[in-house]
Design an enzyme around this catalytic site. Sequence first.
Site, PDB file in Angstrom:
ATOM      1  CG  HIS A  52     -31.634 -37.831  -3.737  1.00  0.00           C
ATOM      2  ND1 HIS A  52     -30.842 -38.665  -4.497  1.00  0.00           N
ATOM      3  CD2 HIS A  52     -31.862 -38.494  -2.576  1.00  0.00           C
ATOM      4  CE1 HIS A  52     -30.601 -39.770  -3.834  1.00  0.00           C
ATOM      5  NE2 HIS A  52     -31.219 -39.698  -2.662  1.00  0.00           N
ATOM      6  CD  GLU A  54     -29.878 -34.954  -7.998  1.00  0.00           C
ATOM      7  OE1 GLU A  54     -30.132 -34.808  -6.768  1.00  0.00           O
ATOM      8  OE2 GLU A  54     -28.975 -35.700  -8.401  1.00  0.00           O
ATOM      9  CB  CYS A  82     -28.593 -41.644  -7.465  1.00  0.00           C
ATOM     10  SG  CYS A  82     -30.272 -41.080  -7.108  1.00  0.00           S
TER      11      CYS A  82
END
Length: 149
Positions: A52, A54, A82
């Site tokens: 991801h 992030e 998430c």
Amino acid sequence: MDYEHFMRIALNDAEKAKEEGEVPIGAVIVKGNKVIVRAHNEIEKESNQLKHAEIIVIEQAARTFGDWRFNNCDIYVSIEPCLMCMGAIILGRFKRLIYGASNKITGAFNGPFRINNPDKVKTIIIGGVLEKKALNLIKDFFDKLRNNQ
């Protein structure tokens, strides 16, 4: 602080993800009004669900700083993180999380998981920055995906 300026950078990275066939999410880490690292999703490219945006920027920033603590840093993400990414953000001790659009499916703050206990979560969370642009980007991506199936 100009949240929109740095969110535009995250959205530009989200556009790159879209061009590469990735879910269009971008992330930027900022310290002292300066971009430290930026990235976008690479899940399909790396065949790894952990890639991801992030997580990628957190890993890059940790290498840059030689530390896993980001007390004086902000992280900008085009879509609400998430649960996995929110955990990494909280554990990384970011000063602020700024995100564009809420994620009603897997979001960890406004979505189904609701990690928003102000007594425990010290990271300041600011949502809705350039929300419409972030929402349109992700909506267009999934609309095209559905139409091509």
